[in-house]
Design a protein around this motif. Structure first.
Motif, PDB file in Angstrom:
ATOM      1  N   GLN A  95     -11.523   6.549  -5.946  1.00 32.07           N
ATOM      2  CA  GLN A  95     -10.315   6.877  -6.695  1.00 32.07           C
ATOM      3  C   GLN A  95      -9.897   8.329  -6.529  1.00 32.07           C
ATOM      4  N   THR A  96     -10.856   9.231  -6.458  1.00 37.95           N
ATOM      5  CA  THR A  96     -10.522  10.644  -6.307  1.00 37.95           C
ATOM      6  C   THR A  96     -10.650  11.093  -4.857  1.00 37.95           C
ATOM      7  N   GLY A  97     -11.757  10.725  -4.192  1.00 37.86           N
ATOM      8  CA  GLY A  97     -11.998  11.213  -2.849  1.00 37.86           C
ATOM      9  C   GLY A  97     -11.072  10.630  -1.795  1.00 37.86           C
ATOM     10  N   VAL A  98     -11.285   9.371  -1.470  1.00 37.28           N
ATOM     11  CA  VAL A  98     -10.516   8.734  -0.391  1.00 37.28           C
ATOM     12  C   VAL A  98      -9.039   8.645  -0.751  1.00 37.28           C
ATOM     13  N   PHE A  99      -8.747   8.272  -1.992  1.00 33.40           N
ATOM     14  CA  PHE A  99      -7.357   8.128  -2.439  1.00 33.40           C
ATOM     15  C   PHE A  99      -6.589   9.437  -2.287  1.00 33.40           C
ATOM     16  N   SER A 100      -7.146  10.532  -2.793  1.00 32.95           N
ATOM     17  CA  SER A 100      -6.460  11.825  -2.719  1.00 32.95           C
ATOM     18  C   SER A 100      -6.282  12.284  -1.280  1.00 32.95           C
ATOM     19  N   ALA A 101      -7.310  12.108  -0.463  1.00 35.29           N
ATOM     20  CA  ALA A 101      -7.222  12.547   0.933  1.00 35.29           C
ATOM     21  C   ALA A 101      -6.153  11.765   1.687  1.00 35.29           C
ATOM     22  N   LEU A 102      -6.102  10.448   1.482  1.00 36.64           N
ATOM     23  CA  LEU A 102      -5.099   9.632   2.175  1.00 36.64           C
ATOM     24  C   LEU A 102      -3.682  10.044   1.778  1.00 36.64           C
ATOM     25  N   ILE A 103      -3.476  10.343   0.490  1.00 37.17           N
ATOM     26  CA  ILE A 103      -2.157  10.763   0.032  1.00 37.17           C
ATOM     27  C   ILE A 103      -1.725  12.045   0.727  1.00 37.17           C
ATOM     28  N   GLN A 104      -2.620  13.046   0.744  1.00 40.27           N
ATOM     29  CA  GLN A 104      -2.246  14.344   1.314  1.00 40.27           C
ATOM     30  C   GLN A 104      -1.982  14.243   2.813  1.00 40.27           C
ATOM     31  N   VAL A 105      -2.783  13.448   3.525  1.00 44.45           N
ATOM     32  CA  VAL A 105      -2.548  13.286   4.962  1.00 44.45           C
ATOM     33  C   VAL A 105      -1.246  12.530   5.195  1.00 44.45           C
ATOM     34  N   ALA A 106      -0.964  11.524   4.361  1.00 47.84           N
ATOM     35  CA  ALA A 106       0.298  10.779   4.485  1.00 47.84           C
ATOM     36  C   ALA A 106       1.491  11.692   4.273  1.00 47.84           C
ATOM     37  N   LEU A 107       1.373  12.667   3.364  1.00 47.31           N
ATOM     38  CA  LEU A 107       2.482  13.565   3.061  1.00 47.31           C
ATOM     39  C   LEU A 107       2.744  14.591   4.159  1.00 47.31           C
ATOM     40  N   LEU A 108       1.813  14.724   5.097  1.00 45.86           N
ATOM     41  CA  LEU A 108       2.048  15.650   6.211  1.00 45.86           C
ATOM     42  C   LEU A 108       3.325  15.289   6.964  1.00 45.86           C
ATOM     43  N   GLN A 109       3.517  14.003   7.218  1.00 44.82           N
ATOM     44  CA  GLN A 109       4.692  13.544   7.954  1.00 44.82           C
ATOM     45  C   GLN A 109       5.627  12.680   7.102  1.00 44.82           C
ATOM     46  N   GLY A 110       5.139  12.131   6.017  1.00 48.16           N
ATOM     47  CA  GLY A 110       5.945  11.223   5.202  1.00 48.16           C
ATOM     48  C   GLY A 110       6.685  11.940   4.095  1.00 48.16           C
ATOM     49  N   GLY A 111       7.768  11.346   3.635  1.00 46.09           N
ATOM     50  CA  GLY A 111       8.537  11.901   2.538  1.00 46.09           C
ATOM     51  C   GLY A 111       7.839  11.707   1.213  1.00 46.09           C
ATOM     52  N   ALA A 112       8.096  12.618   0.269  1.00 41.55           N
ATOM     53  CA  ALA A 112       7.458  12.544  -1.045  1.00 41.55           C
ATOM     54  C   ALA A 112       7.860  11.268  -1.783  1.00 41.55           C
ATOM     55  N   GLY A 113       9.160  10.934  -1.783  1.00 41.21           N
ATOM     56  CA  GLY A 113       9.629   9.763  -2.506  1.00 41.21           C
ATOM     57  C   GLY A 113       9.109   8.467  -1.926  1.00 41.21           C
ATOM     58  N   LYS A 114       9.221   8.330  -0.605  1.00 45.37           N
ATOM     59  CA  LYS A 114       8.756   7.095   0.029  1.00 45.37           C
ATOM     60  C   LYS A 114       7.251   6.917  -0.152  1.00 45.37           C
ATOM     61  N   THR A 115       6.498   8.015  -0.005  1.00 46.59           N
ATOM     62  CA  THR A 115       5.048   7.931  -0.168  1.00 46.59           C
ATOM     63  C   THR A 115       4.681   7.479  -1.577  1.00 46.59           C
ATOM     64  N   SER A 116       5.378   8.006  -2.575  1.00 43.67           N
ATOM     65  CA  SER A 116       5.070   7.623  -3.959  1.00 43.67           C
ATOM     66  C   SER A 116       5.307   6.132  -4.171  1.00 43.67           C
ATOM     67  N   ILE A 117       6.377   5.609  -3.609  1.00 46.38           N
ATOM     68  CA  ILE A 117       6.667   4.176  -3.753  1.00 46.38           C
ATOM     69  C   ILE A 117       5.586   3.342  -3.077  1.00 46.38           C
ATOM     70  N   LEU A 118       5.184   3.718  -1.871  1.00 45.18           N
ATOM     71  CA  LEU A 118       4.187   2.944  -1.129  1.00 45.18           C
ATOM     72  C   LEU A 118       2.822   2.996  -1.807  1.00 45.18           C
ATOM     73  N   VAL A 119       2.480   4.152  -2.381  1.00 39.43           N
ATOM     74  CA  VAL A 119       1.206   4.254  -3.097  1.00 39.43           C
ATOM     75  C   VAL A 119       1.214   3.348  -4.321  1.00 39.43           C
ATOM     76  N   TYR A 120       2.382   3.222  -4.969  1.00 37.15           N
ATOM     77  CA  TYR A 120       2.469   2.405  -6.181  1.00 37.15           C
ATOM     78  C   TYR A 120       2.548   0.908  -5.881  1.00 37.15           C
ATOM     79  N   THR A 121       2.246   0.516  -4.647  1.00 35.72           N
ATOM     80  CA  THR A 121       2.010  -0.904  -4.381  1.00 35.72           C
ATOM     81  C   THR A 121       0.629  -1.334  -4.869  1.00 35.72           C
ATOM     82  N   MET A 122      -0.122  -0.391  -5.436  1.00 40.74           N
ATOM     83  CA  MET A 122      -1.471  -0.686  -5.914  1.00 40.74           C
ATOM     84  C   MET A 122      -1.581  -1.955  -6.750  1.00 40.74           C
ATOM     85  N   PRO A 123      -0.714  -2.189  -7.766  1.00 42.84           N
ATOM     86  CA  PRO A 123      -0.885  -3.393  -8.588  1.00 42.84           C
ATOM     87  C   PRO A 123      -0.848  -4.692  -7.800  1.00 42.84           C
TER      88      PRO A 123
END
Length: 311
Positions: A95-123
Motif C-alpha cells: 500500500q505504501t511502497g509499491v503503490f507510491s512508487a508506481l504513482i510517482q513513476v507514472a507521473l513522470l510522463q502521465g498527466g496528474a488528472g488522468k493518473t488520478s482517475i486510473l489509480v481510482y480504478t482500485m474498487p
C-alpha cells in the motif's frame, strides 16, 4: 381515525440528537477538506518531479508522513501496539511502497488528472479479487459498475492507437491493482486481528517507507534540487496529505455510513482532474473525457451498495 393513529408515532418520533447532527455536518466538512487536499496533491506530486527523482520523493514523503502519523498518535495518547507484524509488513510494502512508487513513476510522463482517475480504478479490481479471496459475490449494481469502468478504461487507454503515454497509463492502472491487493490484505488483518485504523496506517506506512528508502538507495537518480517548491511539496505531503487528511478521513468514517463516505471520496479524482486542467493545462480529449466520466459514474454506482456477503 386509523390513519391518524398510524401517523402519530411518526409525528411524535424523537428528534435526532443535536450532537449527532453537528458531528455529521463536521464529518461532511472533513470529507470535503480531505478531497481538496488529496485531489490537489496529484498536481503537487507531478510538479515536484522537476526537482527530485520519483523513488527519492516517494521514500521521503512516506517516511515523513509515517513520522507525522506516529506523532499524531503520541499527541492523542492512542495505543501504538499492533499485532500480526508479518501481515502489516506486507500491507506496508504493497500500500505504501509499491503503490507510491508506481504513482510517482507514472507521473513522470502521465498527466496528474488522468493518473488520478486510473489509480481510482482500485474498487473495480477489489470486486473480483474479493470474490476469489473471500467468497464475496458480485451483485447486480456491481456488474453494472464493472461494465462502465471497463468501457471507461478502454476509452482512456486507447490500446488501438499505440500512443506514447501507454506505459505511464499502465503503471497508473497497476498502482490501482496494487492498492486493491493491499485492501484485501487489510481485510485479512481486520478479520483475524481487529485493530484501530490509525496505528495500523502509521505502522504500515513506516514499513513501506523503509522499503522505499532501500529502493531509493539502490536506484541511482539525479541529485535533489533544494528548491523552495521541493520543500513545500514535502511538507504538503507529510503534514496535509498524510497526517491531516488521514485524520479527517477517520473522523468522517466515525460519523457517516461507509457508503456516504465512499461516495464523498469520489471528490478526490474530480479535484485531481480539475486541478490538472486549470493549473497544468491538461485538457483531456474527447475519448479521454468520456472515459473519465464513465469511470466516475461507475465509482458512484459502486459506492451506492457495499460489497456482497459470502455465497
Amino acid at each position: 381515525m386509523t390513519a391518524n393513529a398510524e401517523q402519530a408515532p411518526a409525528e411524535h418520533a424523537p428528534a435526532r440528537d443535536p450532537k449527532a447532527r453537528r458531528n455529521e455536518r463536521l464529518a461532511l466538512t472533513a470529507l470535503a477538506g480531505m478531497a481538496l487536499v488529496w485531489g490537489y496533491n496529484w498536481v503537487v506530486m507531478k510538479q515536484v518531479l522537476a526537482y527530485v527523482g520519483p523513488f527519492d520523493f516517494s521514500a521521503l514523503r512516506t517516511l515523513f508522513g509515517a513520522v507525522a502519523l506516529l506523532l499524531v498518535l503520541a499527541a492523542l495518547r492512542r495505543p501504538m501496539r499492533i499485532r500480526a507484524w508479518p501481515r502489516v509488513l506486507l500491507l506496508g510494502v504493497l500500500q505504501t511502497g509499491v503503490f507510491s512508487a508506481l504513482i510517482q513513476v507514472a507521473l513522470l510522463q502521465g498527466g496528474a488528472g488522468k493518473t488520478s482517475i486510473l489509480v481510482y480504478t482500485m474498487p473495480f479490481w477489489v470486486i473480483p479479487l474479493a470474490w476469489v479471496a473471500f467468497g464475496e459475490r458480485i451483485r447486480g449494481l456491481q456488474w453494472l459498475a464493472l461494465a462502465l469502468a471497463a468501457a471507461g478504461l478502454l476509452l482512456i487507454l486507447e490500446p488501438w492507437s499505440h500512443h506514447a503515454g501507454i506505459v505511464s497509463e499502465m503503471l497508473a492502472v497497476a498502482s490501482g491493482l496494487c492498492w486493491a491487493l493491499a485492501t484485501l490484505v487489510a481485510k485479512w488483518i481486520k478479520r483475524d486481528y481487529p485493530m484501530d485504523a490509525l496505528p495500523l496506517t502509521a505502522w504500515q506506512m513506516l514499513f513501506g517507507a523503509l522499503a522505499l528508502c532501500v529502493v531509493a538507495w539502490l536506484v541511482p537518480e539525479r541529485p535533489i534540487a533544494p528548491a523552495p517548491y521541493f520543500y513545500a511539496a514535502l511538507a504538503y505531503n507529510a503534514l496535509l496529505a498524510t497526517a491531516l487528511a488521514w485524520f479527517l478521513w477517520l473522523f468522517a468514517l466515525q460519523h457517516l455510513s461507509a457508503g456516504m463516505a465512499g461516495l464523498s471520496s469520489l471528490g478526490v479524482p474530480v479535484v485531481g482532474v480539475l486541478s490538472g486542467w486549470l493549473e497544468l493545462g491538461e485538457v483531456p480529449g474527447g475519448l479521454e473525457l468520456s472515459g473519465m466520466i464513465l469511470i466516475g459514474v461507475a465509482l458512484a454506482v459502486i459506492s451506492l451498495r457495499p460489497m456482497g456477503g459470502r455465497g
